[in-house]
Every structure is written in C-alpha cells, then in structure tokens.
Scaffold this motif. Structure first.
Motif, PDB file in Angstrom:
ATOM      1  N   GLU A  44       0.863  -1.172   0.000  1.00 28.19           N
ATOM      2  CA  GLU A  44       0.000   0.000   0.000  1.00 28.19           C
ATOM      3  C   GLU A  44       0.900   1.223   0.000  1.00 28.19           C
ATOM      4  O   GLU A  44       1.891   1.279   0.738  1.00 28.19           O
ATOM      5  N   GLY A  45       0.570   2.193  -0.861  1.00 28.56           N
ATOM      6  CA  GLY A  45       1.400   3.379  -0.948  1.00 28.56           C
ATOM      7  C   GLY A  45       0.647   4.575  -1.477  1.00 28.56           C
ATOM      8  O   GLY A  45      -0.528   4.491  -1.831  1.00 28.56           O
ATOM      9  N   GLU A  46       1.361   5.675  -1.560  1.00 22.85           N
ATOM     10  CA  GLU A  46       0.770   6.943  -1.969  1.00 22.85           C
ATOM     11  C   GLU A  46       0.488   7.030  -3.467  1.00 22.85           C
ATOM     12  O   GLU A  46      -0.501   7.597  -3.884  1.00 22.85           O
ATOM     13  N   ASN A  47       1.395   6.485  -4.283  1.00 21.88           N
ATOM     14  CA  ASN A  47       1.215   6.634  -5.728  1.00 21.88           C
ATOM     15  C   ASN A  47       1.803   5.443  -6.472  1.00 21.88           C
ATOM     16  O   ASN A  47       2.529   4.631  -5.899  1.00 21.88           O
ATOM     17  N   ASP A  48       1.483   5.377  -7.757  1.00 19.07           N
ATOM     18  CA  ASP A  48       1.926   4.264  -8.599  1.00 19.07           C
ATOM     19  C   ASP A  48       3.441   4.155  -8.650  1.00 19.07           C
ATOM     20  O   ASP A  48       3.996   3.060  -8.605  1.00 19.07           O
ATOM     21  N   ASP A  49       4.119   5.296  -8.768  1.00 16.10           N
ATOM     22  CA  ASP A  49       5.574   5.282  -8.881  1.00 16.10           C
ATOM     23  C   ASP A  49       6.231   4.686  -7.645  1.00 16.10           C
ATOM     24  O   ASP A  49       7.178   3.909  -7.750  1.00 16.10           O
ATOM     25  N   ALA A  50       5.733   5.056  -6.473  1.00 12.38           N
ATOM     26  CA  ALA A  50       6.301   4.535  -5.234  1.00 12.38           C
ATOM     27  C   ALA A  50       6.135   3.018  -5.154  1.00 12.38           C
ATOM     28  O   ALA A  50       7.065   2.306  -4.763  1.00 12.38           O
ATOM     29  N   LEU A  51       4.966   2.524  -5.541  1.00 10.07           N
ATOM     30  CA  LEU A  51       4.734   1.085  -5.512  1.00 10.07           C
ATOM     31  C   LEU A  51       5.617   0.364  -6.519  1.00 10.07           C
ATOM     32  O   LEU A  51       6.188  -0.691  -6.215  1.00 10.07           O
ATOM     33  N   ASN A  66      12.228 -13.477  -8.703  1.00 12.28           N
ATOM     34  CA  ASN A  66      11.530 -12.415  -9.433  1.00 12.28           C
ATOM     35  C   ASN A  66      10.250 -12.028  -8.707  1.00 12.28           C
ATOM     36  O   ASN A  66       9.818 -12.687  -7.776  1.00 12.28           O
ATOM     37  N   THR A  67       9.665 -10.914  -9.175  1.00 12.64           N
ATOM     38  CA  THR A  67       8.424 -10.393  -8.604  1.00 12.64           C
ATOM     39  C   THR A  67       7.436 -10.158  -9.734  1.00 12.64           C
ATOM     40  O   THR A  67       7.798  -9.581 -10.762  1.00 12.64           O
ATOM     41  N   VAL A  68       6.202 -10.612  -9.539  1.00 14.34           N
ATOM     42  CA  VAL A  68       5.165 -10.465 -10.554  1.00 14.34           C
ATOM     43  C   VAL A  68       3.958  -9.767  -9.922  1.00 14.34           C
ATOM     44  O   VAL A  68       3.403 -10.260  -8.936  1.00 14.34           O
ATOM     45  N   MET A  69       3.575  -8.616 -10.488  1.00 12.65           N
ATOM     46  CA  MET A  69       2.392  -7.931  -9.989  1.00 12.65           C
ATOM     47  C   MET A  69       1.157  -8.697 -10.466  1.00 12.65           C
ATOM     48  O   MET A  69       1.048  -9.065 -11.629  1.00 12.65           O
ATOM     49  N   ILE A  70       0.225  -8.907  -9.559  1.00 15.75           N
ATOM     50  CA  ILE A  70      -0.994  -9.644  -9.861  1.00 15.75           C
ATOM     51  C   ILE A  70      -2.192  -8.707  -9.989  1.00 15.75           C
ATOM     52  O   ILE A  70      -3.047  -8.874 -10.844  1.00 15.75           O
ATOM     53  N   TYR A  71      -2.239  -7.683  -9.145  1.00 12.90           N
ATOM     54  CA  TYR A  71      -3.412  -6.817  -9.094  1.00 12.90           C
ATOM     55  C   TYR A  71      -2.977  -5.426  -8.659  1.00 12.90           C
ATOM     56  O   TYR A  71      -2.063  -5.269  -7.845  1.00 12.90           O
ATOM     57  N   HIS A  72      -3.664  -4.411  -9.206  1.00 19.37           N
ATOM     58  CA  HIS A  72      -3.407  -3.025  -8.797  1.00 19.37           C
ATOM     59  C   HIS A  72      -4.738  -2.300  -8.686  1.00 19.37           C
ATOM     60  O   HIS A  72      -5.548  -2.348  -9.594  1.00 19.37           O
ATOM     61  N   TYR A  73      -4.941  -1.628  -7.557  1.00 24.12           N
ATOM     62  CA  TYR A  73      -6.142  -0.833  -7.334  1.00 24.12           C
ATOM     63  C   TYR A  73      -5.708   0.592  -6.988  1.00 24.12           C
ATOM     64  O   TYR A  73      -4.842   0.798  -6.134  1.00 24.12           O
ATOM     65  N   CYS A  74      -6.320   1.544  -7.664  1.00 21.15           N
ATOM     66  CA  CYS A  74      -6.009   2.945  -7.424  1.00 21.15           C
ATOM     67  C   CYS A  74      -7.314   3.713  -7.302  1.00 21.15           C
ATOM     68  O   CYS A  74      -8.191   3.589  -8.147  1.00 21.15           O
ATOM     69  N   ALA A  75      -7.439   4.493  -6.230  1.00 17.83           N
ATOM     70  CA  ALA A  75      -8.619   5.332  -6.049  1.00 17.83           C
ATOM     71  C   ALA A  75      -8.171   6.633  -5.419  1.00 17.83           C
ATOM     72  O   ALA A  75      -7.365   6.648  -4.497  1.00 17.83           O
ATOM     73  N   GLU A  76      -8.696   7.707  -5.942  1.00 19.29           N
ATOM     74  CA  GLU A  76      -8.404   9.004  -5.349  1.00 19.29           C
ATOM     75  C   GLU A  76      -9.421   9.279  -4.265  1.00 19.29           C
ATOM     76  O   GLU A  76     -10.615   9.066  -4.452  1.00 19.29           O
TER      77      GLU A  76
END
Length: 85
Positions: A44-51, A66-76
C-alpha cells in the motif's frame, strides 16, 4: 490510495529470510506462500511510482528470483474522506 498484490518468487531455502526482509519495506504485508517460495504480498502506498519502485527493490533482496504484480487498485480520495481519517 494505491494497493498492489504481487507474487514474489524466492529460493525455497531462503523464503523465511526473504519474508523478513520484505516486511521491512513500508506498506508491505506477507499473506502466505513462504513454504513454497511463492510469497503472496500486498503493498500500500501513496502513488503508482512509489509502488513500482518498491516492487523493483524486491528483486534486490537476497534470495528473490523475481516479482510479478498480480493486481493493482487505485482510487483518489476526496477531501472529505481525508479529513474523516
């Protein structure tokens, strides 16, 4: 609010150490998979770049394959929601 989930593939014999090292990153939680060397991680973080930067740093942890992103949720959040916290 930004939340990502990822699978971090680790050498099975190093998975416990990898878990400890990953938990030192801010906003990171491990939800399982240590025994198999496939750690289920949320960030969990402030913005996409930080994550994205944090996930890239996972690959520098000794024992990570390695690391594989599975899911991303963004809401303002609106100003009202921020004040109520």
């Amino acid at each position: 609010m930004n939340i990502c989930s990822a699978i971090v593939h680790a050498k099975p014999e190093m998975a416990g150490v990898v878990r400890t090292d990953l938990e030192r990153f801010p906003g990171v939680e491990i939800h399982g998979g240590v025994e198999e060397g496939k750690l289920i991680v949320t960030l969990e973080g402030e913005n996409d770049d930080a994550l994205a930067d944090t996930m890239a740093e996972f690959n520098d942890v000794t024992g990570v394959i390695n690391t594989v992103m599975i899911y991303h949720y963004c809401a303002e959040e609106s100003a009202d929601e921020e004040v109520s916290k």
